[in-house]
Write a protein that holds these residues in place. Structure first.
Motif, PDB file in Angstrom:
ATOM      1  N   ASP A  20      10.555  -7.228  -2.219  1.00  0.00           N
ATOM      2  CA  ASP A  20      10.156  -5.480  -2.527  1.00  0.00           C
ATOM      3  C   ASP A  20       9.497  -5.809  -3.762  1.00  0.00           C
ATOM      4  O   ASP A  20      10.363  -4.818  -4.777  1.00  0.00           O
ATOM      5  CB  ASP A  20      12.311  -5.361  -2.485  1.00  0.00           C
ATOM      6  CG  ASP A  20      11.911  -3.817  -2.720  1.00  0.00           C
ATOM      7  OD1 ASP A  20      11.645  -2.701  -2.329  1.00  0.00           O
ATOM      8  OD2 ASP A  20      13.487  -3.205  -3.018  1.00  0.00           O
TER       9      ASP A  20
ATOM     10  N   HIS B 200      13.360   2.351   4.288  1.00  0.00           N
ATOM     11  CA  HIS B 200      14.731   2.268   3.692  1.00  0.00           C
ATOM     12  C   HIS B 200      16.191   2.432   4.588  1.00  0.00           C
ATOM     13  O   HIS B 200      16.337   3.415   4.409  1.00  0.00           O
ATOM     14  CB  HIS B 200      14.495   2.144   2.327  1.00  0.00           C
ATOM     15  CG  HIS B 200      13.601   1.512   1.259  1.00  0.00           C
ATOM     16  ND1 HIS B 200      12.566   2.664   1.513  1.00  0.00           N
ATOM     17  CD2 HIS B 200      13.656   0.782   0.861  1.00  0.00           C
ATOM     18  CE1 HIS B 200      11.550   1.933   0.920  1.00  0.00           C
ATOM     19  NE2 HIS B 200      12.176   0.421   0.011  1.00  0.00           N
TER      20      HIS B 200
ATOM     21  N   HIS C  64      17.058  -3.333   2.901  1.00  0.00           N
ATOM     22  CA  HIS C  64      18.480  -4.045   2.756  1.00  0.00           C
ATOM     23  C   HIS C  64      19.040  -3.570   3.448  1.00  0.00           C
ATOM     24  O   HIS C  64      20.323  -4.622   4.155  1.00  0.00           O
ATOM     25  CB  HIS C  64      18.430  -2.312   1.373  1.00  0.00           C
ATOM     26  CG  HIS C  64      17.321  -2.713   0.530  1.00  0.00           C
ATOM     27  ND1 HIS C  64      16.761  -3.694   0.042  1.00  0.00           N
ATOM     28  CD2 HIS C  64      16.029  -1.512   0.467  1.00  0.00           C
ATOM     29  CE1 HIS C  64      16.229  -3.188  -1.169  1.00  0.00           C
ATOM     30  NE2 HIS C  64      15.492  -2.493  -0.804  1.00  0.00           N
TER      31      HIS C  64
ATOM     32  N   HIS D 104       8.620  -7.161   2.830  1.00  0.00           N
ATOM     33  CA  HIS D 104       8.832  -6.032   2.717  1.00  0.00           C
ATOM     34  C   HIS D 104       8.182  -6.394   1.398  1.00  0.00           C
ATOM     35  O   HIS D 104       9.199  -6.345   0.472  1.00  0.00           O
ATOM     36  CB  HIS D 104      10.642  -6.039   2.519  1.00  0.00           C
ATOM     37  CG  HIS D 104      10.713  -3.727   2.075  1.00  0.00           C
ATOM     38  ND1 HIS D 104      10.616  -2.595   2.669  1.00  0.00           N
ATOM     39  CD2 HIS D 104      11.372  -3.853   0.762  1.00  0.00           C
ATOM     40  CE1 HIS D 104      10.697  -2.330   1.919  1.00  0.00           C
ATOM     41  NE2 HIS D 104      11.219  -2.022   0.524  1.00  0.00           N
TER      42      HIS D 104
ATOM     43  N   HIS E 288       6.205  -3.493  -1.680  1.00  0.00           N
ATOM     44  CA  HIS E 288       5.106  -1.573  -2.050  1.00  0.00           C
ATOM     45  C   HIS E 288       4.319  -2.616  -2.913  1.00  0.00           C
ATOM     46  O   HIS E 288       4.101  -2.658  -4.265  1.00  0.00           O
ATOM     47  CB  HIS E 288       6.425  -0.779  -3.251  1.00  0.00           C
ATOM     48  CG  HIS E 288       7.587  -0.781  -1.915  1.00  0.00           C
ATOM     49  ND1 HIS E 288       8.132   0.537  -1.524  1.00  0.00           N
ATOM     50  CD2 HIS E 288       8.795  -1.343  -2.029  1.00  0.00           C
ATOM     51  CE1 HIS E 288       8.642   0.012  -1.221  1.00  0.00           C
ATOM     52  NE2 HIS E 288       9.240  -0.561  -1.266  1.00  0.00           N
TER      53      HIS E 288
HETATM   54 ZN   LIG Z   1      12.107  -1.513  -0.844  1.00  0.00          ZN
END
Ligand SMILES: [Zn+2]
Length: 406
Positions: free
Chosen positions: A305, A215, A254, A60, A62
Motif C-alpha cells: 500500500d 479499499h 485493508h 496492493h 499505488h
Molecule cells: Zn491503498
C-alpha cells in the motif's frame, strides 16, 4: 536450459516449506527440482551461498503515490486531500507519468517483487503509460485507472459513461497481454464513488472478465462517512455487494473493521483481501485480524500500500505483518508468495517453485543477518524481521533476470 544451484525454498505448505538444491528452467518454466545435482543441467548458475525463493507478490500498491511516502497523518481522509490528490494530479503530465512509472517498476523489481496489483492515477493516458512501462520492465502486473466521481478535486473526477469508455479502451489492449499483464477495474473507495459509477464499473468488469480492486473498511471515520453517504445500507461491505463489485476476481484492501456478517459476505462471494499492515500502522488505522478472516476461509495476501505504507520492500511489510498478527516465518513467506498468487487467482502459474510453474524467483542473500547454512527457520525469521532491499541479490520473472538486468 539453465540450472540454478542454491538453497531453494518453496512455501506451498504454510507449516513445512520444501527445500531443494537444484532448479532447472527451460523456456521460462521450471522443469525440475531436486536435492541432488541433475544429470542434464544446461548452463549452471551458481547461487550456492544464497537462498532462492518464489517471487514476492505485492497485492496492493499505488503507482502515483510512489513519491509520497513518509508524509504522516492519522486521518486517511485528510491525508488523501492534503498529500495524495495533489500528487496524483501530476500524472496528467505524460512525461512525468513515464518517468515515475519507470522508476516505480524498477524499484519494485530491485526489491524482489515479481508481481504487483497496482492502482494507477485517474488519468487514462497515465494508465496506458503504466502498462507500457510494466511491459518494458518484464514484471507481472495487474493495473487499473482509479475511478472517482465525487468528494475529490474536479480534475480527478469522471462520469460513469466516461469511465466505461476508458476502461474498455485500455483493457481491450492490455488485459491478458503476454499472459503477464491484466486490467483491474479500480473504483478508489465508496467515499469517492457514487452507486451508478460503481454499478457501471462492476458491469464492465463482468462483461470483459477483468479484475476489480478497491479499499474496504480502513478507518472508523471513513466507515462513518460511507454509512452517511449510502443511507439504508447496514455495512460498508454491503455497499460493494449492492454495487455488484464483490466476486472471485475482486481484491479489497485493508478489511480491518469488519463484522462477521461482512466476513461471510466476502467469503461467500469469493472476494480476496490485500492485507497492508505497514499502511495500517502508518495511518493508525487499526489492526486487521488474520485469524478472523481465516476462520471464514477468506484468501489473504500481503500488500505494501505505498504510499500509506512507507515500504516498497515486501520483506519490510512482512515484519509489520508479524507485529499485526504473530506468525511463524514459514507462514509469513507462504502469505507473501502463495497467498499473493491465490489472491490474484494465479496460483496455477506462480507463487511457488514447482515443476510446470513459471520461473518467477528471487535470489536472497541472508548475510549479514544470518549465515547461509544456518537453520532455515532462523534465516527466515531474521529476514522477516530485519530483511530489506539489501538482501535481494537478483530478481527473475519467467526465467529472465530482470535485476540486475541480463
Ligand atoms: Zn491503498
Amino acid at each position: 536450459m539453465r540450472t540454478y544451484h542454491g538453497r531453494i525454498v518453496s512455501f506451498e505448505d504454510p507449516t513445512s516449506p520444501r527445500e531443494y538444491g537444484y532448479m532447472t528452467v527451460e523456456d521460462g518454466r521450471i522443469t525440475s527440482l531436486s536435492k541432488e545435482r541433475p544429470s542434464i543441467m544446461g548452463e549452471l548458475v551458481d547461487y550456492s551461498d544464497r537462498l532462492i525463493l518464489p517471487g514476492f507478490v505485492d497485492t496492493h500498491v499505488h503507482l502515483p503515490q510512489f513519491y509520497s511516502r513518509g508524509m504522516i497523518s492519522t486521518s486517511l481522509l485528510d491525508w488523501l486531500e492534503k498529500f495524495i490528490f495533489p500528487a496524483e494530479m501530476k500524472f496528467s503530465d505524460p512525461g512525468f507519468a513515464r518517468k515515475a512509472s519507470r522508476e516505480f517498476f524498477s524499484t519494485l523489481i530491485r526489491n524482489g517483487t515479481t508481481t504487483a496489483m497496482v492502482y494507477s492515477s485517474s488519468h487514462r493516458e497515465a494508465t496506458e503509460i503504466a502498462f507500457e512501462e510494466a511491459m518494458r520492465s518484464g514484471m507481472r502486473a495487474v493495473i487499473g485507472q482509479v475511478l472517482m466521481d465525487r468528494n475529490g478535486p474536479e480534475e480527478l473526477l469522471t462520469t460513469p459513461k466516461r469511465a466505461k469508455e476508458e476502461i474498455a479502451a485500455v483493457a481491450s489492449r492490455w488485459h491478458g497481454f503476454d499472459g503477464r499483464l491484466f486490467y483491474a477495474v479500480t473504483p478508489r473507495f465508496a467515499v469517492s464513488c457514487s452507486m451508478p459509477l460503481m454499478k457501471t464499473a462492476a458491469r464492465v468488469a463482468e462483461e470483459m472478465g477483468l479484475y476489480v480492486q478497491t479499499h474496504l473498511s480502513e478507518q472508523a471515520e471513513e466507515i462513518k462517512e460511507v454509512l452517511r453517504l449510502f443511507p439504508g445500507v447496514s455495512s460498508y461491505t454491503e455497499v460493494y455487494l449492492k454495487a455488484g463489485l464483490l466476486g472471485r476476481k475482486t481484491v479489497v484492501a485493508h478489511a480491518i473493521h469488519l463484522s462477521d456478517t461482512e466476513r461471510r459476505i466476502l467469503a461467500e462471494t469469493g472476494t480476496k483481501v490485500a492485507h497492508c499492515p505497514s499502511s495500517n500502522f502508518f495511518l493508525h488505522s487499526g489492526t486487521m485480524s488474520l485469524p478472523s478472516h481465516e476462520r471464514f476461509g477468506i484468501v489473504v495476501g500481503l500488500g505494501s500500500d505505498v504510499a500509506a505504507g512507507p515500504f516498497v520492500s515486501m520483506l519490510e511489510v512482512m515484519r509489520d505483518a508479524y507485529y499485526a498478527n504473530p506468525m511463524d516465518p514459514f507462514k509469513a513467506f507462504h502469505l507473501l508468495t502463495m497467498g499473493g498468487a491465490r489472491v490474484l487467482g494465479l496460483d496455477g502459474r506462480i507463487g511457488s517453485l514447482e515443476a510446470g510453474k513459471e520461473a518467477d524467483f528471487v535470489v536472497v542473500n541472508p548475510e549479514p543477518l544470518a549465515s547461509p547454512d544456518d537453520d532455515l527457520w532462523i534465516i527466515l525469521s531474521k529476514l522477516m524481521i530485519l530483511g530489506d532491499e539489501r538482501n535481494v541479490t537478483a530478481t527473475y520473472v519467467r526465467g529472465k533476470r530482470l535485476w540486475p538486468a541480463e
